[in-house]
Design an enzyme around this catalytic site. Sequence first.
Site, PDB file in Angstrom:
ATOM      1  N   HIS A  13       0.808  -1.220   0.000  1.00 46.33           N
ATOM      2  CA  HIS A  13       0.000   0.000   0.000  1.00 46.33           C
ATOM      3  C   HIS A  13       0.843   1.273   0.000  1.00 46.33           C
ATOM      4  CE1 HIS A  13      -4.129  -1.459   0.456  1.00 46.33           C
ATOM      5  NE2 HIS A  13      -3.648  -2.415   1.227  1.00 46.33           N
ATOM      6  N   LYS A  40      -8.231  13.717   4.709  1.00 52.91           N
ATOM      7  CA  LYS A  40      -7.374  12.533   4.680  1.00 52.91           C
ATOM      8  C   LYS A  40      -6.333  12.670   5.772  1.00 52.91           C
ATOM      9  CE  LYS A  40      -6.626  13.485   0.429  1.00 52.91           C
ATOM     10  NZ  LYS A  40      -6.547  12.515  -0.660  1.00 52.91           N
ATOM     11  N   ARG A  41      -5.603  11.612   5.989  1.00 55.06           N
ATOM     12  CA  ARG A  41      -4.530  11.652   6.982  1.00 55.06           C
ATOM     13  C   ARG A  41      -3.584  12.813   6.680  1.00 55.06           C
ATOM     14  NH1 ARG A  41       0.329   8.554   6.689  1.00 55.06           N
ATOM     15  NH2 ARG A  41      -0.561   7.522   4.871  1.00 55.06           N
ATOM     16  N   LYS A  79       0.848  14.166   1.119  1.00 59.07           N
ATOM     17  CA  LYS A  79      -0.519  14.451   0.682  1.00 59.07           C
ATOM     18  C   LYS A  79      -0.719  15.947   0.425  1.00 59.07           C
ATOM     19  CE  LYS A  79      -2.406  10.348   2.957  1.00 59.07           C
ATOM     20  NZ  LYS A  79      -2.959   9.625   1.800  1.00 59.07           N
ATOM     21  N   THR A 134      -8.609   6.351  -1.969  1.00 60.12           N
ATOM     22  CA  THR A 134     -10.005   5.945  -2.170  1.00 60.12           C
ATOM     23  C   THR A 134     -10.937   7.124  -1.887  1.00 60.12           C
ATOM     24  OG1 THR A 134     -10.087   5.053   0.083  1.00 60.12           O
ATOM     25  CG2 THR A 134      -9.674   3.487  -1.715  1.00 60.12           C
ATOM     26  N   LYS A 181     -14.629   8.168  -3.618  1.00 61.02           N
ATOM     27  CA  LYS A 181     -15.857   8.490  -2.884  1.00 61.02           C
ATOM     28  C   LYS A 181     -16.382   9.864  -3.282  1.00 61.02           C
ATOM     29  CE  LYS A 181     -13.827   5.807   0.811  1.00 61.02           C
ATOM     30  NZ  LYS A 181     -12.882   5.901   1.932  1.00 61.02           N
TER      31      LYS A 181
END
Length: 836
Positions: free
Chosen positions: A381, A572-573, A578, A680, A684
Amino acid sequence: MINDLIITPNMDSIDTQFATRRNAALQPGSLLAALLDRLTRTLGKNPDSATPRDIYDALSLAVREELTLRWLATQRRVANAHVKRVCYFSVEYLPGRSLINALSSLDGDLVHEARAALRSMGHDLDEIAAQEVDPGLGNGGLGRLAACFLDSLATLHYPAVGYGIRYDYGIFTQVIGADGGQREMASSWLRLRNVWETPSSSVRYMVRFGGRSEAAPDAAVTDAHRWVNTDDIYAIGFDQLTPGNGGPTVNHLRLWSGRAITPFQIDSFNAGDYAAAVHDQVAAKNLSRVLYPDDSTPQGKELRLKQQYFFVSASLQDILTTHLSEGRSLASLPDSIAIQLNDTHPAVAIPELMRLLVDEHGVSWEESWQITQGVFSYTNHTLLPEALESWPVSMFERLLPRHLEIIYLINRDFLKAVTASYPQDPQRLRNLSIIDDGGDRRVRMSHLAIVGSHKVNGVAQLHSDIMRKHVFREFAEMYPDRFINVTNGIAVRRWLKQSNPGLSALLTQHLGRAWENDLEELARLSGAADDAEFRRQFRGIKHTNKQRLADEVALRTGLQINVGSLFDVQVKRIHEYKRQLLNLLYVITRYQRIRENPRADIVPRTVIFAGKAAPGYTMAKAIIKLINNVARVIESDSLARGKLQVAFLPDYDVSLAQKIMPAADLSQQISTAGMEASGTGNMKLALNGALTIGTLDGANIEIRDHVGAENMFIFGLTADEVTARRSAGYEPAREVERNPELKKTLDLIASGFFSPDRPDDARPIIDRLLSPGEPFLVLADYAAYSKAQDQVDALYVLEDRWNHKAVINCLNMGYFSSDRSIREYADRIWAVRPVI
């Protein structure tokens, strides 16, 4: 996988009871009676004085009873079929709340019936469902993906069980302090009775640590050893049921909790040594207290490794017990069981299965290895080096001495094979070795997972390509057929049917309910984007969802946000790759434009952040603090009123995400290209009609291929360009020199403008962004990102064109269902078939 149930001699009576209760329990019109029965007879509550929590417990018990009967019937079908089962090993799960999911899965009309039944009692279903606390079993995308996969496995009728840890306190509850910084508090998700779990007191296994390994000369096989003088604890199983949507299959998630073998030392207590009296109990419980304990200390690192071994050892013992109880041979294990390792956390299962087979069951080393490779497969992952776990050899030797011996033997045989294939390449041996001999000798868990599995998959096409061509290139050269791609997907039942009831009703009006279990049915509506009435209804649903989120924002933060503004979402985290910082830099730039030209016509925008930072991740926590300080300053500035707002929503979880995803207009997927495995959240948000602004990273590429590049805002460096920039020597200062607007933004942050009482708060962030070789290339993508955001503004004012693209995004997301992912796993990796 419940051996005490599978082999019970009275399964026919269970089937009879199932049929009887199906006629008596939750048939149409019977839910209110079932609820009142559980409320009065089980809980002993008066309906007139029952609290919302009482009502929640009673309704949940009635629904769980129905699930249990279906689960028992499922277990019998699977046992009688003698088919191959899937065992999913994951250190985290994020299932979300269960009540609405269970009602919806049993029968879509039960949600409406429950709403009507509760209304007749003076209650609202949404308020009753909100009594449930999200299970504290996960942190981010890894755990939510695992939960989506369990949903799809049950919906598609694959015999499966998830295995993990029943964390007492989960990850943590995130609180934002007065200074804007994150504070961690113990999660209290288990403070009240968890109606949805069933303790399995008869499912108990001993897990061992420490001690020493010694040869067993009297053993049936020459390689067998005895593991002696160990510290032992029990793993106790707790089961949570996982229903499929609209069908008879109910699988389960089995979670392990630590218990001491001798939980209370009465002699120590009587002697006044109260700490010693409960020492063993505390030590055992620590293994299942917290997800991802802070590993910045040696004790934290050790606890993480012990947690991982604890859950895989109990799970493998459970699997073997069930397998043997059904009269199957150990040699047939690869034909009976498929174990999926969800990232490297469960990789210690490979030497543990070898230990159980060789030492406990007397299987030869060669046969045991053949069985082990046939059973395991591994999902990677992450490509981040720091996330590819490795453990000090010294720690392994102290905690798991027998397993270290087994790893050495596995590595010996593997390196022999490497030498045979590449006899003149000693560097390849060093690169591929499971043991990293450089400096502090370490066990490379990703290498162990690759060597011990028959398949290794990435989770998006770009991720899998990078994995094969770069990160694990030499492994892929040696085992070219072992590496495949299975792009991630999401559970449409959770993320559309339950999260967005308005849109779900619109789709069902046009398609019937088939789309719930076959998302590619959406393609039948491909022309709806050109239907003005469909677009009008779609936009109205979005507005309703935005109002619902605005109410939640007000409840959580006190902030009144503008429902008519563009909802710009990055949830998100919190991690540097990110690039929440890239988003925030643009927010500040936008704010400066407003200050410099207050009369300019500007698209109103609400920028919403949510996510947790790991407790020991200092930079991520600094980012959260800066976001909140920027939000506070902008909100207090009258010039920005009605034009720009920033909201950081604390304690992000599945239930909050279910309100954010349907309300978003813009989906921020802006990671440094080549660093996000899949994502993901992007799926969504797009499924719920948000347009993506993003880099060509992770699954963004495949989303672009399905919805069309013209219906997204793609910007920035590609993965190859990122690699080239790094190789050339990336100098962030040059990006600042050529971009005056960026320089103003950085200078404003550095001046302490957003935290005047603590002017140096943001200094570490500025230093990081300007540091030579900054690994996430935030400033390198800033100009392209700013330009893409201008394109967002230009399109959003053209409401019908924006809406047209939003509908196209939604209706072209059929490929990104976790059902499709699971079918690919089943066909290409597990070789399993449904049982109905």
